[in-house]
Write a protein that holds these residues in place. Structure first.
Motif, PDB file in Angstrom:
ATOM      1  N   ALA A 432       5.881  56.820  95.100  1.00 33.15           N
ATOM      2  CA  ALA A 432       4.723  56.174  94.997  1.00 33.15           C
ATOM      3  C   ALA A 432       3.488  56.300  94.173  1.00 33.15           C
ATOM      4  CB  ALA A 432       4.141  56.180  96.651  1.00 33.15           C
ATOM      5  N   ALA A 433       3.353  57.838  93.999  1.00 32.03           N
ATOM      6  CA  ALA A 433       2.452  58.188  92.918  1.00 32.03           C
ATOM      7  C   ALA A 433       2.844  57.774  91.487  1.00 32.03           C
ATOM      8  CB  ALA A 433       2.202  59.721  92.788  1.00 32.03           C
ATOM      9  N   LYS A 434       4.017  57.654  91.001  1.00 35.18           N
ATOM     10  CA  LYS A 434       4.819  57.315  89.845  1.00 35.18           C
ATOM     11  C   LYS A 434       4.378  56.002  89.632  1.00 35.18           C
ATOM     12  CE  LYS A 434       8.338  58.742  86.852  1.00 35.18           C
ATOM     13  NZ  LYS A 434       9.701  59.584  86.766  1.00 35.18           N
ATOM     14  N   LEU A 435       4.658  54.987  90.892  1.00 40.91           N
ATOM     15  CA  LEU A 435       4.654  53.717  90.791  1.00 40.91           C
ATOM     16  C   LEU A 435       3.185  53.208  90.605  1.00 40.91           C
ATOM     17  CD1 LEU A 435       6.731  52.104  93.371  1.00 40.91           C
ATOM     18  CD2 LEU A 435       6.847  51.635  90.996  1.00 40.91           C
ATOM     19  N   ILE A 439       1.790  51.057  87.312  1.00 36.37           N
ATOM     20  CA  ILE A 439       1.031  49.968  87.598  1.00 36.37           C
ATOM     21  C   ILE A 439      -0.308  49.954  87.082  1.00 36.37           C
ATOM     22  CG2 ILE A 439       0.342  48.213  89.476  1.00 36.37           C
ATOM     23  CD1 ILE A 439       2.964  48.955  90.934  1.00 36.37           C
ATOM     24  N   SER A 440      -0.977  50.887  87.380  1.00 37.51           N
ATOM     25  CA  SER A 440      -2.702  51.003  87.052  1.00 37.51           C
ATOM     26  C   SER A 440      -2.659  51.598  85.475  1.00 37.51           C
ATOM     27  CB  SER A 440      -3.267  52.073  87.893  1.00 37.51           C
ATOM     28  OG  SER A 440      -2.784  53.241  88.026  1.00 37.51           O
ATOM     29  N   GLY A 441      -1.960  52.228  85.089  1.00 35.94           N
ATOM     30  CA  GLY A 441      -2.258  52.889  83.783  1.00 35.94           C
ATOM     31  C   GLY A 441      -1.565  52.096  82.453  1.00 35.94           C
ATOM     32  N   GLY A 442      -0.639  51.207  82.708  1.00 37.97           N
ATOM     33  CA  GLY A 442      -0.277  50.291  81.693  1.00 37.97           C
ATOM     34  C   GLY A 442      -1.004  49.136  81.239  1.00 37.97           C
ATOM     35  N   THR A 443      -0.751  48.884  80.205  1.00 42.76           N
ATOM     36  CA  THR A 443      -1.443  47.565  79.511  1.00 42.76           C
ATOM     37  C   THR A 443      -0.755  46.223  79.901  1.00 42.76           C
ATOM     38  OG1 THR A 443      -0.311  47.590  77.484  1.00 42.76           O
ATOM     39  CG2 THR A 443      -2.082  49.186  77.647  1.00 42.76           C
ATOM     40  N   LYS A 444       0.444  46.116  80.434  1.00 40.63           N
ATOM     41  CA  LYS A 444       1.042  45.106  80.624  1.00 40.63           C
ATOM     42  C   LYS A 444       0.568  44.458  82.065  1.00 40.63           C
ATOM     43  CE  LYS A 444       5.542  46.418  78.526  1.00 40.63           C
ATOM     44  NZ  LYS A 444       6.925  46.676  78.817  1.00 40.63           N
ATOM     45  N   ARG A 445       0.992  43.274  81.980  1.00 40.17           N
ATOM     46  CA  ARG A 445       0.403  42.324  83.112  1.00 40.17           C
ATOM     47  C   ARG A 445       1.574  42.325  83.984  1.00 40.17           C
ATOM     48  NH1 ARG A 445      -0.420  37.167  79.753  1.00 40.17           N
ATOM     49  NH2 ARG A 445       1.437  37.976  78.934  1.00 40.17           N
ATOM     50  N   VAL A 446       1.339  42.346  85.328  1.00 42.48           N
ATOM     51  CA  VAL A 446       2.350  42.922  86.175  1.00 42.48           C
ATOM     52  C   VAL A 446       2.101  42.047  87.733  1.00 42.48           C
ATOM     53  CG1 VAL A 446       3.514  44.449  87.943  1.00 42.48           C
ATOM     54  CG2 VAL A 446       2.833  45.043  85.665  1.00 42.48           C
ATOM     55  N   LEU A 447       3.131  41.168  87.947  1.00 43.28           N
ATOM     56  CA  LEU A 447       3.361  40.401  89.089  1.00 43.28           C
ATOM     57  C   LEU A 447       4.218  40.947  90.149  1.00 43.28           C
ATOM     58  CD1 LEU A 447       2.468  37.767  91.030  1.00 43.28           C
ATOM     59  CD2 LEU A 447       4.354  36.518  89.729  1.00 43.28           C
ATOM     60  N   LEU A 448       3.695  41.414  91.412  1.00 46.07           N
ATOM     61  CA  LEU A 448       4.622  41.986  92.470  1.00 46.07           C
ATOM     62  C   LEU A 448       4.615  40.857  93.465  1.00 46.07           C
ATOM     63  CD1 LEU A 448       3.398  45.592  92.810  1.00 46.07           C
ATOM     64  CD2 LEU A 448       5.121  44.625  91.153  1.00 46.07           C
ATOM     65  N   ILE A 449       5.962  40.425  93.745  1.00 44.96           N
ATOM     66  CA  ILE A 449       6.233  39.604  94.939  1.00 44.96           C
ATOM     67  C   ILE A 449       6.949  40.156  95.984  1.00 44.96           C
ATOM     68  CG2 ILE A 449       7.564  37.349  95.544  1.00 44.96           C
ATOM     69  CD1 ILE A 449       7.417  36.466  92.590  1.00 44.96           C
ATOM     70  N   LEU A 450       6.181  40.218  97.152  1.00 42.85           N
ATOM     71  CA  LEU A 450       6.720  40.975  98.241  1.00 42.85           C
ATOM     72  C   LEU A 450       7.008  39.569  99.277  1.00 42.85           C
ATOM     73  CD1 LEU A 450       4.007  43.655  98.838  1.00 42.85           C
ATOM     74  CD2 LEU A 450       6.008  43.676  97.303  1.00 42.85           C
ATOM     75  N   ASP A 451       8.468  39.367  99.364  1.00 48.73           N
ATOM     76  CA  ASP A 451       8.993  38.441 100.311  1.00 48.73           C
ATOM     77  C   ASP A 451       9.115  38.756 101.795  1.00 48.73           C
ATOM     78  OD1 ASP A 451       9.817  35.758 100.846  1.00 48.73           O
ATOM     79  OD2 ASP A 451      11.929  36.436 100.457  1.00 48.73           O
ATOM     80  N   VAL A 462       3.427  52.648  99.262  1.00 45.97           N
ATOM     81  CA  VAL A 462       4.302  51.979  98.798  1.00 45.97           C
ATOM     82  C   VAL A 462       4.258  52.222  97.182  1.00 45.97           C
ATOM     83  CG1 VAL A 462       5.472  49.877  98.193  1.00 45.97           C
ATOM     84  CG2 VAL A 462       4.653  50.280 100.334  1.00 45.97           C
ATOM     85  N   GLY A 463       3.150  52.390  96.727  1.00 43.94           N
ATOM     86  CA  GLY A 463       2.906  52.752  95.310  1.00 43.94           C
ATOM     87  C   GLY A 463       2.361  51.378  94.570  1.00 43.94           C
ATOM     88  N   LYS A 471      -7.298  44.826  89.681  1.00 43.02           N
ATOM     89  CA  LYS A 471      -7.028  44.128  88.807  1.00 43.02           C
ATOM     90  C   LYS A 471      -5.602  44.889  88.103  1.00 43.02           C
ATOM     91  CE  LYS A 471     -11.320  42.136  87.748  1.00 43.02           C
ATOM     92  NZ  LYS A 471     -12.747  41.880  86.968  1.00 43.02           N
ATOM     93  N   SER A 472      -5.365  45.835  88.683  1.00 43.66           N
ATOM     94  CA  SER A 472      -3.843  46.426  88.083  1.00 43.66           C
ATOM     95  C   SER A 472      -2.953  45.804  88.055  1.00 43.66           C
ATOM     96  CB  SER A 472      -3.796  47.933  88.760  1.00 43.66           C
ATOM     97  OG  SER A 472      -3.527  47.496  90.130  1.00 43.66           O
ATOM     98  N   CYS A 473      -2.583  44.642  89.162  1.00 37.32           N
ATOM     99  CA  CYS A 473      -1.618  43.885  89.065  1.00 37.32           C
ATOM    100  C   CYS A 473      -1.958  42.535  90.160  1.00 37.32           C
ATOM    101  CB  CYS A 473      -0.055  44.549  89.737  1.00 37.32           C
ATOM    102  SG  CYS A 473      -0.522  45.078  91.530  1.00 37.32           S
TER     103      CYS A 473
END
Length: 1458
Positions: A432-435, A439-451, A462-463, A471-473
């Motif tokens: 969880a900490a690594k995730l 997610i929070s430390g990168g410069t990429k735009r991330v979309l997480l879909i939880l279905d 979960v992480g 605004k991290s993802c």
């Protein structure tokens, strides 16, 4: 010597010849030097890209990149950029040709070759250093963080913006805010073209799906986020020959430029210069939308031929082949949208949701985004489509999808997310900490879909760190639970409903085969089968596939099984459709919730049912555990209903009369019936003590059910004892007593619309509901276990003595038992456990029993002694005699004494005398005293007489009431519409206002939401009313009232805010009322007031009095009203009375803004002059009006003369009988006022000259309906005199055009209109649909030609009793024939009682109408309809009476086939 000379010569050669040769070598080896550098740089760029990919993968896995690698990447990037800057295509081109085009440019070649030679060693060095076996030095240690506390706040519900325009119906010109909401295409192909420097013009042709569009505002945002363009401007063409000046203005508006007035060419030059200046430093994108043909861009100020990579142009058209002439250009690219790629989602009802979710994904304030709906509704399909679309247009760098189950495997979910992010998770990692760090430390735009998220999730564990780093993802969630993540204030919910009928049929055809549409025998059955699917996609696809290719017999049988909720033989329905919903049922948090769910399937399919019904049934079944009162049980049922609604097992119903209702989706109801059926229950072996069993349409002891009756029973699986019976008849039926045989264990019985000659003794009955029934109540009194008795609307005349046995009764509902005349003595007082009593529209004869008392005999003697009129004394004697006789007879043998007494009171003007008589009675005995003794009542609905005992401190009836609807007084006022929306309603009349304080009624006032008062001696409402909770207030005939809010009486005990939640107020008939609202009230006062109604207030001069010397409104919260209605106030001069010196022109004028007012009614106000009494001296008049009409009415005569009073959202305006009104509108109206006006009605204004002046055209573009009635001086409906002539609107004045001879007197307005050609001016009244003019006897014509041409949407025209009208559309002599139809949408034409009407028009106009009705009566001079051409449909209804003898035949001859 020779050696010295040679040495010197060598040195000279070294310092002179060698440099010259070297410089010459740069020219000779230009090609090889530049070529060598290009090849090396290409190798360097390839190596850099490979290394960047390795760095990206390492970064995704939280590796620390070595400094040496970062430095090499930086240096190589700088070198490559430097090479591109020095050796761009333009420089190479200059090196290969000089100005004459034949010889090399030696200077440029030398410079480039020299730079290439010097850069090559640097590139070689970078190539040599660019071999890295390792690029990182291990992973970063995860930071120690703690979950952030979530912020609790209600979520928002998404709404859908409007779509793109339709080329077949060109929209009106848009302002900037509308253009920002206009939807533009946004696709992967468009993005690719925008990034191609070889393209500077893009054409988009074809129908663009909404799913592929975004708003202009969002489009601009994305362009800037991608650093593609600094400036984006958009204009809408929307016409075959668009207004180029308007387009210029729209472009300038978005660039914040101001184009001065001038010719088209001058404006184009200024716009081109301004855009050229912008392009010196910024990239510009220019968009022209809704193009019908390629416009002349250069005439606008756009140079399409400029080879400028800083500027691109997009042309958008829904029409084909619009851009064919541009396809030969090398810098033009055409994108065709006519054949969109197939997607899983192709339905309008889903595309709009995807569009809105895509917009939300770019909204920083929306996170998480939740798609919620019942199982099988299509949530997974939607989130997958949204994820694919987001990836396609590069909204996100990474899209991760994780599917949940009821008991989610977090390790598996974390692994899926990590894999999508390129992150490696090892067994010994803190996953969880690594995730979270990735997610929070990168410069990429991330979309997480939880279905398919079922329950509340700890995202931190979960992480997913969006609580701490919102605004991290972006988080996109699908769930069956609409309450998921409700603790997050930024959550945005998108509830998903079933497919529309059209979309459902489209899907059904695809899965079931085309035969369902082309087979005329099969289609009706297929439609019935589809109807059983209720728009649920999983049901539609499952049933459609199961029946594909089946015979019509199979289809009929499947329909029967689906209708009866037993689809055992329809493959897949039980497993795939019912299974999804049954799983939601099994996941409900309690057995109570499950039982409540099954109880809901009792009610008819597709119908709404009251939650109160559900509560009363559940209470009788013992559904609620651990409750001690009716109120607690009602709270419990609402909690259970909310639980079911949050999981989409129940839906909000169509609320009626303020009753809260719910409904079940048809398929969900089928599943509930299936679960509750005996077959389903037999399959279960879960050991539950109680499981509900449902039996539908059962026969009751041999009494068969017909189509007009519904019979349903519920039993328990343990023993099969019937505990609930529901019998509903659509028409009244007589039920035999035998139907209840064998039902001794019945606990709940509900019967609607029946006659019950006898009633069984059901000793276990808890709830009995008999609605609209005829029955004998004697046996009911023996049902001693009864707790809820509902006789609503039944034929009940007497509550018998046997009701004294109902000592366990908690609720008695006698609502609308209008025939109830007698309550046996002792019955009410014996109901000692009663908590709720409903008697609205029921028994009211509380005082009738006193008519036979000794006190009444004494009262009659006093009347005789006082010499009262003989007929009044005789009436009292008759009432006394009838009451005495009633006690000796059966009540039905006498006339209704109670109704007779009410008629006596209603017809009497001496209600005070009746009050005195009532208060002389002994109220310590009798049925009213029994009611007052009920100490456990928490709910009461009743109508009571105005007797003083209600004011005594000993009266405890009102102290415990939490819910009530009580009327006290002799009058039965007409109940105000909308009162059902208020929980606690109180109506008080004929009492002493000064005696209310401190009584039981004052306890009610603290909880009252809706209050009506009719108290003659009410002088200070604040001393009587507790205003904290009051939402509705009506005061009637309060003749002692002078000030509604008397500021002089405000003390330290006055509430901080007065009427803080009041939204409706009506004052009617307060003869002394002088003032309603003072200018300054405590903060928060009247801030919710939405509707204000004033009737018959003869002393009122102003509605609001405002101290204007402060220069501000202060706390004048009442200006937020939405509806203001003023009727019959004889002395009212203005709405606002400005007090102090600020209303003089020398001081800064006070601005008054009706920010929310949508409806204004001014009716019967003979003294009314202005909206405000502000004194403007020397107001300037428009110069063109001064020149044309120096004697015309001045601004002071207009209703809205004050330019500092604003009406920005006014939609409906009624002006009826208002003073000596000559003008409505100011010549210079306040900015932005009246722009939203759609309805205008003016009546009984005898001095009014003009209704709609021409200078109001630009303001009244949204006007749809005009009514004018009984305005005897009205000369014009649409005035044409005050016309400002703009460039392009008028042709050269021609002296040959004269005033039409058909108008008996010269009219300068018509003359001006004839002089000018206004055929292009069609914006002023283009939305008017209905025009009605009655009894306006000064009108000589209705429309000028220019106005008639602009009424392109007029559908109804009604003219009656206007004796001077000679033409409907006036015409000028010598005017050429027009081919374009005037009033093209006219459908209903009525011309009545116009004795001087010669024809509809003498002009040579074309009238092609799709009329449905034409009615012409009493138009004696109308021998022909028109001088132009007329075409009407053959089916039009023609009525011609008492008019020209040839007129009807002319109309018949003009009929054509439509």
């Amino acid at each position: 010597m020779v050696d010295i000379c040679l040495s010197i010569a060598g040195k000279l050669a070294e310092y002179t010849v060698a440099p010259v040769l070297r410089q010459f070598g740069y020219l000779v080896h230009f090609g090889s030097n530049v070529g060598s550098l290009n090849s090396r740089v290409e190798r360097l760029d390839a190596r850099r890209k490979d290394l960047e990919r390795r760095v990206e993968a390492a970064t995704d896995n939280l590796q620390i990149i070595s400094t040496e690698v970062e430095n090499w990447l930086r240096d190589s990037k700088r070198t490559i950029q430097e090479k591109k800057a020095c050796f761009e295509d333009a420089s190479i081109a200059k090196a290969t040709c000089c100005s004459n085009g034949w010889f090399p440019n030696l200077k440029v070649r030398h410079s480039l070759s020299r730079k290439a030679k010097k850069m090559t060693p640097d590139v070689d060095k970078l190539l040599e250093q660019g071999h890295f076996t390792s690029i990182s030095s291990g992973a970063r240690r995860p930071k120690i963080e703690y979950p952030a506390m979530p912020y609790y706040e209600d979520s928002t519900i998404a709404s859908s913006p409007s779509g793109a325009s339709n080329p077949t119906n060109p929209p009106a010109p848009m302002d900037l805010s509308e253009r920002l909401e206009y939807r533009l295409p946004y696709t992967k192909d468009l993005l690719k073209s925008l990034q191609d420097d070889n393209i500077n013009m893009i054409g988009i042709s074809g129908i663009i799906r909404e799913i592929d569009t975004v708003t202009t505002k969002e489009f601009i945002k994305r362009m800037k986020q991608r650093y593609l363009f600094k400036e984006v401007v958009m204009a809408v063409a929307s016409q075959q020959n668009p207004d180029l000046k308007r387009i210029q203005g729209e472009i300038a508006d978005m660039l914040h430029l101001k184009l001065e007035n001038g010719s088209l060419v001058e404006r184009a030059q200024r716009l081109h210069a301004a855009m050229s200046a912008i392009l010196d430093s910024k990239r510009l994108l220019l968009i022209l939308a809704d193009v019908w043909k390629v416009p002349d861009l250069e005439a606008i100020g756009i140079s399409p031929g400029d080879d400028n990579k800083r500027c691109k142009i997009i042309l958008i058209s829904q029409l084909p082949n619009v851009f064919s002439e541009l396809t030969t250009r090398t810098n033009f690219e055409l994108l065709l949208q006519s054949t969109p790629r197939d997607r899983p989602v192709e339905f309008e009802s889903r595309i709009s949701i995807i569009r809105d979710v895509m917009d939300a994904l770019t909204d920083d304030e929306s996170n998480p985004i939740v798609l919620c709906g019942m199982g099988g509704i299509g949530k997974t399909t939607l989130v997958m489509e949204i994820g694919a679309k987001a990836s396609e247009v590069d909204l996100f760098d990474n899209v991760a999808i994780a599917e949940f189950t009821q008991e989610p495997d977090l390790v598996k979910i974390q692994g899926k997310i990590a894999k999508a992010l390129g992150l490696e998770l090892r067994a010994d990692d803190d996953r969880a900490a690594k995730l979270r760090e990735r997610i929070s430390g990168g410069t990429k735009r991330v979309l997480l879909i939880l279905d398919n998220v079922w329950t509340q999730l700890d995202l931190w564990e979960v992480g997913i760190p969006i609580f701490r780093y919102p605004k991290s993802c972006k988080l996109l969630v699908s769930s069956r639970n609409q309450d998921i993540f409700q603790e997050m204030k930024t959550r945005k919910n998108f509830p998903i409903g079933g497919l529309s009928i059209e979309d459902a049929w489209s899907l059904f055809k695809k899965v079931a085969g085309g035969s369902v549409e082309c087979d005329p025998e099969l289609r009706p059955i297929a439609e019935q089968v589809l109807d059983e699917c209720g728009g649920l996609p999983v049901a539609i696809t499952t049933v459609g596939r199961a029946l594909q290719g089946k015979s019509i017999t199979n289809w009929r049988d499947a329909h029967r099984q689906l209708r009866k909720a037993c689809p055992e033989d329809v493959p897949g329905v039980i497993e795939h459709v019912y299974g999804k919903i049954e799983f939601s049922y099994e996941c409900l948090p309690s057995e109570q919730a499950k039982s409540c769910f099954l109880l809901c399937c009792l009610f008819p399919e597709s119908g709404s049912f009251p939650i109160e019904f559900l509560f009363r049934l559940g209470f009788g079944l013992g559904l609620f555990k651990g409750i001690d009162s009716i109120a607690e049980g009602r709270d419990n049922i609402k909690t259970l209903v909310d639980t079911l609604k949050s999981r989409f097992l129940l839906l909000d119903g169509d609320e009626e009369d303020g009753v809260e209702v719910v409904k079940m989706h048809d398929v969900v109801r089928d599943v509930a019936m299936y679960i509750a059926s005996a077959e389903s229950t037999q399959k279960k072996n879960d050991g539950l003590e109680k499981r509900i069993v449902l039996r539908q349409r059962m026969e009751l002891n041999g009494w068969p059910m017909n189509e007009e009756s519904t019979c349903t029973s519920l039993a328990t699986s343990t023993g099969g004892l019937t505990e609930l019976l529901l019998l509903i008849n659509e028409r009244e039926l007589e039920l035999p007593a035998t139907i209840f045989n064998g039902m001794e264990d019945l606990k709940v019985l509900l019967i609607l619309g029946s006659t019950l000659p006898s009633f069984p003794l059901l000793k276990n009955l808890q709830t009995l509901m008999l609605g609209d029934c005829h029955l004998n109540l004697d046996v009911i009194g023996e049902l001693r276990t009864l707790m809820i008795l509902d006789l609503r609307g039944s034929d009940v005349q007497i509550l018998p003595d046997t009701f004294k046995n109902l000592s366990n009764l908690r609720m008695l509902d006698l609502t609308k038992c209008e025939e109830l005349k007698t309550i046996a003595a002792g019955v009410i007082s014996s109901l000692s456990q009663l908590e709720e009593l409903y008697m609205w529209d029921s028994f009211q004869d509380w005082v009738v029993e006193k008519l036979a008392s000794t006190e009444t005999t004494d009262w009659i003697s006093q009347l005789e002694e006082r010499g009262q009129p003989e007929e009044e004394v005789d009436m009292w004697k008759i009432l006394n005699r009838l009451e005495v006789e009633k006690r000796r007879s059966e009540p039905e043998e006498l006339e209704d004494l109670g109704r007779l007494y009410k008629d006596v009171v209603a017809s009497s003007n001496r209600k005070d005398e009746h009050t005195k008589w009532a208060n002389s009675m002994d109220w310590t005995v009798g049925i009213l005293s029994e009611l007052l003794s009920l100490s456990r009542l928490t709910t009461l609905e009743v109508i009571l007489p105005p007797v003083d005992i209600l004011l005594r401190t000993s009266c405890k009836l009102f102290h415990k009431l939490e819910r009530f609807k009580i009327s006290i007084g002799w009058d039965l006022w007409e109940e105000h519409e909308g009162l059902e929306d208020y929980e606690n309603y109180l109506r008080v009349a004929d009492l002493d206002a000064s005696s209310i304080a401190g009584t039981g009624i004052s306890f009610l006032l603290k909880k009252t939401n809706a209050l009506e008062l009719k108290l003659k001696n009410l002088s200070d409402p604040l001393n009587v009313l507790d205003c904290a909770n009051l939402e509705f207030l009506k005061l009637e005939d309060c003749d002692a009232l002078e000030y509604f809010i008397n500021t002089t009486s405000l003390t330290e005990h006055t509430p901080r805010s007065i009427f803080p939640v009041l939204n409706y107020m009506c004052i009617n008939g307060a003869s002394k009322l002088k003032e309603i609202f003072p200018g300054n009230l405590p903060q928060g006062s009247l801030q919710k007031l939405k509707e204000l109604v004033l009737w018959n207030l003869p002393a009122l001069t102003y509605v609001w009095k405002v101290e204007s010397k402060s220069g501000c409104l202060g706390n004048l919260a009442a200006i937020y009203v939405e509806t203001l209605c003023i009727y019959g106030c004889q002395s009212l001069e203005a709405i606002f009375g400005l007090v102090g010196s600020g209303h003089h022109e020398e001081e800064a004028p006070l601005e008054i803004n009706f920010l929310s007012l949508t409806q204004l009614i001014l009716n019967g106000l003979p003294s009314f002059t202005w909206i405000s009494n502000r004194n403007y001296k020397g107001v300037a008049r428009l110069p063109e009006v001064n020149n044309l009409y120096p004697n015309s009415v001045t601004v002071e005569h207009s209703l809205f003369f004050d330019p500092k009073v604003y009406f920005p959202v006014l939609r409906h305006l009624y002006i009826i009988g208002v003073g000596k009104l000559k003008e409505i509108w100011n010549k210079q109206p306040s900015p932005n006022s009246f722009c939203e006006l759609t309805f205008l009605s003016v009546e009984n204004c005898d001095e009014l000259l003009h209704l709609v002046p021409t200078h109001m055209q630009s303001r009244l573009q949204k006007l749809e309906t005009i009514w004018a009635e009984n305005c005897s001086s009205l000369e014009e409906i649409f005035e044409v005199r005050r016309l400002t002539v703009n460039e392009g609107d008028a042709s050269t004045i021609s002296s040959s055009k004269k005033i039409p001879s058909s108008i008996s007197q010269p009219d300068q307005g018509m003359q001006l209109n004839n002089i000018m050609d206004f055929k292009q001016s069609r914006q002023g009244f283009q939305n008017i649909k209905s025009l009605q003019v009655t009894r306006c006897r000064s009108l000589r014509y209705l429309f000028s030609p220019s106005i008639a041409r602009g009424l392109v949407k007029l559908e109804r025209l009604y003219i009656r009793d206007c004796e001077k009208i000679e033409e409907i559309i006036a015409a000028a002599e010598g005017e050429e024939k027009e081919d374009e139809s005037i009033l093209p949408r006219l459908k209903d034409l009525s011309i009545l009682d116009l004795p001087n009407l010669g024809s509809f028009s003498q002009g040579r106009y074309t009238f092609e109408w799709s009329l449905k009705d034409i009615d012409i009566r009493k138009c004696n001079k109308m021998n022909n309809f028109c001088s132009g051409s007329l075409s009407i449909p053959r089916k039009v209804r023609i009525t011609v009476l008492d008019s020209g003898e040839n007129l009807k035949q002319e109309l018949i001859n003009c009929r054509k086939e439509s």
